[in-house]
Design a protein around this motif. Sequence first.
Motif, PDB file in Angstrom:
ATOM      1  N   GLN A   1     -17.549  46.736 -23.160  1.00 13.14           N
ATOM      2  CA  GLN A   1     -16.394  45.883 -22.894  1.00 13.14           C
ATOM      3  C   GLN A   1     -16.727  44.440 -23.262  1.00 13.14           C
ATOM      4  OE1 GLN A   1     -15.166  45.917 -18.825  1.00 13.14           O
ATOM      5  NE2 GLN A   1     -13.459  44.513 -19.165  1.00 13.14           N
ATOM      6  N   VAL A   2     -15.914  43.860 -24.099  1.00 12.27           N
ATOM      7  CA  VAL A   2     -16.132  42.484 -24.527  1.00 12.27           C
ATOM      8  C   VAL A   2     -15.581  41.545 -23.465  1.00 12.27           C
ATOM      9  CG1 VAL A   2     -15.704  40.757 -26.289  1.00 12.27           C
ATOM     10  CG2 VAL A   2     -15.961  43.172 -26.936  1.00 12.27           C
ATOM     11  N   GLN A   3     -16.401  40.596 -23.043  1.00 10.82           N
ATOM     12  CA  GLN A   3     -15.912  39.639 -22.053  1.00 10.82           C
ATOM     13  C   GLN A   3     -16.652  38.324 -22.157  1.00 10.82           C
ATOM     14  OE1 GLN A   3     -16.549  40.911 -18.003  1.00 10.82           O
ATOM     15  NE2 GLN A   3     -18.583  41.730 -18.431  1.00 10.82           N
ATOM     16  N   LEU A   4     -15.972  37.288 -21.630  1.00 10.25           N
ATOM     17  CA  LEU A   4     -16.556  35.958 -21.527  1.00 10.25           C
ATOM     18  C   LEU A   4     -16.822  35.683 -20.059  1.00 10.25           C
ATOM     19  CD1 LEU A   4     -14.328  33.794 -23.904  1.00 10.25           C
ATOM     20  CD2 LEU A   4     -16.716  34.416 -24.252  1.00 10.25           C
ATOM     21  N   VAL A   5     -18.010  35.226 -19.757  1.00  6.18           N
ATOM     22  CA  VAL A   5     -18.361  34.907 -18.375  1.00  6.18           C
ATOM     23  C   VAL A   5     -18.704  33.430 -18.304  1.00  6.18           C
ATOM     24  CG1 VAL A   5     -19.920  35.371 -16.457  1.00  6.18           C
ATOM     25  CG2 VAL A   5     -19.207  37.238 -17.977  1.00  6.18           C
ATOM     26  N   GLU A   6     -17.917  32.708 -17.521  1.00 10.84           N
ATOM     27  CA  GLU A   6     -18.108  31.263 -17.371  1.00 10.84           C
ATOM     28  C   GLU A   6     -18.715  30.959 -16.001  1.00 10.84           C
ATOM     29  OE1 GLU A   6     -14.028  29.866 -19.652  1.00 10.84           O
ATOM     30  OE2 GLU A   6     -13.966  30.898 -17.728  1.00 10.84           O
ATOM     31  N   SER A   7     -19.478  29.888 -15.948  1.00 11.98           N
ATOM     32  CA  SER A   7     -20.031  29.459 -14.672  1.00 11.98           C
ATOM     33  C   SER A   7     -20.341  27.975 -14.715  1.00 11.98           C
ATOM     34  CB  SER A   7     -21.295  30.252 -14.333  1.00 11.98           C
ATOM     35  OG  SER A   7     -22.304  30.004 -15.278  1.00 11.98           O
ATOM     36  N   GLY A   8     -20.520  27.400 -13.529  1.00  7.58           N
ATOM     37  CA  GLY A   8     -21.009  26.033 -13.451  1.00  7.58           C
ATOM     38  C   GLY A   8     -20.039  25.000 -12.937  1.00  7.58           C
ATOM     39  N   GLY A   9     -18.809  25.365 -12.677  1.00 11.18           N
ATOM     40  CA  GLY A   9     -17.865  24.383 -12.164  1.00 11.18           C
ATOM     41  C   GLY A   9     -18.165  24.041 -10.723  1.00 11.18           C
ATOM     42  N   GLY A  10     -17.404  23.070 -10.198  1.00 11.60           N
ATOM     43  CA  GLY A  10     -17.578  22.690  -8.799  1.00 11.60           C
ATOM     44  C   GLY A  10     -17.071  21.310  -8.516  1.00 11.60           C
ATOM     45  N   LEU A  11     -17.461  20.813  -7.348  1.00  9.17           N
ATOM     46  CA  LEU A  11     -17.063  19.482  -6.896  1.00  9.17           C
ATOM     47  C   LEU A  11     -18.243  18.537  -7.061  1.00  9.17           C
ATOM     48  CD1 LEU A  11     -15.171  17.515  -5.356  1.00  9.17           C
ATOM     49  CD2 LEU A  11     -16.143  18.448  -3.236  1.00  9.17           C
ATOM     50  N   VAL A  12     -17.985  17.388  -7.660  1.00 10.34           N
ATOM     51  CA  VAL A  12     -19.048  16.406  -7.880  1.00 10.34           C
ATOM     52  C   VAL A  12     -18.475  15.014  -7.678  1.00 10.34           C
ATOM     53  CG1 VAL A  12     -18.620  16.277 -10.360  1.00 10.34           C
ATOM     54  CG2 VAL A  12     -20.896  15.732  -9.473  1.00 10.34           C
ATOM     55  N   GLN A  13     -19.315  14.100  -7.244  1.00 13.77           N
ATOM     56  CA  GLN A  13     -18.876  12.717  -7.057  1.00 13.77           C
ATOM     57  C   GLN A  13     -18.820  11.987  -8.393  1.00 13.77           C
ATOM     58  OE1 GLN A  13     -21.482  10.864  -4.185  1.00 13.77           O
ATOM     59  NE2 GLN A  13     -20.375  11.750  -2.468  1.00 13.77           N
ATOM     60  N   CYS A  95     -13.662  28.271 -21.631  1.00 19.32           N
ATOM     61  CA  CYS A  95     -14.478  28.507 -22.817  1.00 19.32           C
ATOM     62  C   CYS A  95     -13.647  29.241 -23.867  1.00 19.32           C
ATOM     63  CB  CYS A  95     -15.673  29.350 -22.389  1.00 19.32           C
ATOM     64  SG  CYS A  95     -16.701  29.967 -23.708  1.00 19.32           S
ATOM     65  N   ASN A  96     -13.811  28.869 -25.114  1.00 18.21           N
ATOM     66  CA  ASN A  96     -13.181  29.578 -26.229  1.00 18.21           C
ATOM     67  C   ASN A  96     -14.222  29.940 -27.264  1.00 18.21           C
ATOM     68  OD1 ASN A  96     -10.607  28.925 -25.026  1.00 18.21           O
ATOM     69  ND2 ASN A  96      -9.724  29.221 -27.028  1.00 18.21           N
ATOM     70  N   ILE A  97     -14.084  31.140 -27.793  1.00 18.24           N
ATOM     71  CA  ILE A  97     -14.989  31.622 -28.822  1.00 18.24           C
ATOM     72  C   ILE A  97     -14.145  31.980 -30.046  1.00 18.24           C
ATOM     73  CG2 ILE A  97     -16.750  33.314 -29.407  1.00 18.24           C
ATOM     74  CD1 ILE A  97     -17.610  31.658 -27.085  1.00 18.24           C
ATOM     75  N   TRP A  98     -14.506  31.398 -31.184  1.00 23.28           N
ATOM     76  CA  TRP A  98     -13.788  31.676 -32.438  1.00 23.28           C
ATOM     77  C   TRP A  98     -14.569  32.736 -33.199  1.00 23.28           C
ATOM     78  CZ3 TRP A  98     -13.602  27.107 -29.955  1.00 23.28           C
ATOM     79  CH2 TRP A  98     -12.362  26.467 -29.845  1.00 23.28           C
ATOM     80  N   LEU A  99     -13.954  33.912 -33.341  1.00 17.58           N
ATOM     81  CA  LEU A  99     -14.541  35.030 -34.055  1.00 17.58           C
ATOM     82  C   LEU A  99     -13.759  35.251 -35.349  1.00 17.58           C
ATOM     83  CD1 LEU A  99     -14.738  37.468 -30.985  1.00 17.58           C
ATOM     84  CD2 LEU A  99     -16.586  36.027 -31.868  1.00 17.58           C
ATOM     85  N   PRO A 100     -14.327  35.982 -36.296  1.00 23.52           N
ATOM     86  CA  PRO A 100     -13.565  36.284 -37.522  1.00 23.52           C
ATOM     87  C   PRO A 100     -12.236  36.975 -37.225  1.00 23.52           C
ATOM     88  CG  PRO A 100     -15.871  36.780 -37.851  1.00 23.52           C
ATOM     89  CD  PRO A 100     -15.719  36.457 -36.387  1.00 23.52           C
ATOM     90  N   ALA A 101     -12.196  37.795 -36.153  1.00 25.77           N
ATOM     91  CA  ALA A 101     -10.983  38.549 -35.820  1.00 25.77           C
ATOM     92  C   ALA A 101      -9.993  37.747 -34.996  1.00 25.77           C
ATOM     93  CB  ALA A 101     -11.356  39.825 -35.078  1.00 25.77           C
ATOM     94  N   GLY A 102     -10.383  36.588 -34.524  1.00 26.29           N
ATOM     95  CA  GLY A 102      -9.480  35.804 -33.691  1.00 26.29           C
ATOM     96  C   GLY A 102     -10.230  34.987 -32.662  1.00 26.29           C
ATOM     97  N   VAL A 103      -9.472  34.464 -31.687  1.00 24.92           N
ATOM     98  CA  VAL A 103     -10.049  33.588 -30.671  1.00 24.92           C
ATOM     99  C   VAL A 103     -10.022  34.280 -29.319  1.00 24.92           C
ATOM    100  CG1 VAL A 103      -9.900  31.326 -29.560  1.00 24.92           C
ATOM    101  CG2 VAL A 103      -9.182  31.602 -31.944  1.00 24.92           C
ATOM    102  N   GLY A 105     -10.547  33.596 -25.159  1.00 27.41           N
ATOM    103  CA  GLY A 105     -10.583  32.531 -24.172  1.00 27.41           C
ATOM    104  C   GLY A 105     -10.993  33.048 -22.814  1.00 27.41           C
ATOM    105  N   GLY A 106     -11.748  32.231 -22.077  1.00 22.44           N
ATOM    106  CA  GLY A 106     -12.155  32.600 -20.735  1.00 22.44           C
ATOM    107  C   GLY A 106     -11.091  32.235 -19.709  1.00 22.44           C
TER     108      GLY A 106
END
Length: 115
Positions: A1-13, A95-103, A105-106
Amino acid sequence: QVQLVESGGGLVQPGGSLRLSCTLSGSSSTINAMGWYRQALGKQRELVAQIHSGGTTNYADSVKGRFTISRDNAKNTVYLEMNSLKPEDTGVYSCNIWLPAGVMGGQGTQVTVSS
């Protein structure tokens, strides 16, 4: 299964730093480019940073000098290092990934810059 996994967001001053990461799994396709969009409330979706297969990068004027995009080709992973964060950087970063077959998005990760 093709998937995009994003991480790292949050609250910061304000003035703080965050690092976002995004990994493409389940695909052996060539990746032409990888990047991050930002969607803030009441504003148009904005491409904040993009890195191409050869390493060329481009940034939105609003983040130049503060954000750095990089990629690990072996891991199919793109990173966004965000420094000197401002309240106006608040938004959902996807996040976006540009592949030959298309784009691809996460789903996005929330970044909130607030004291």
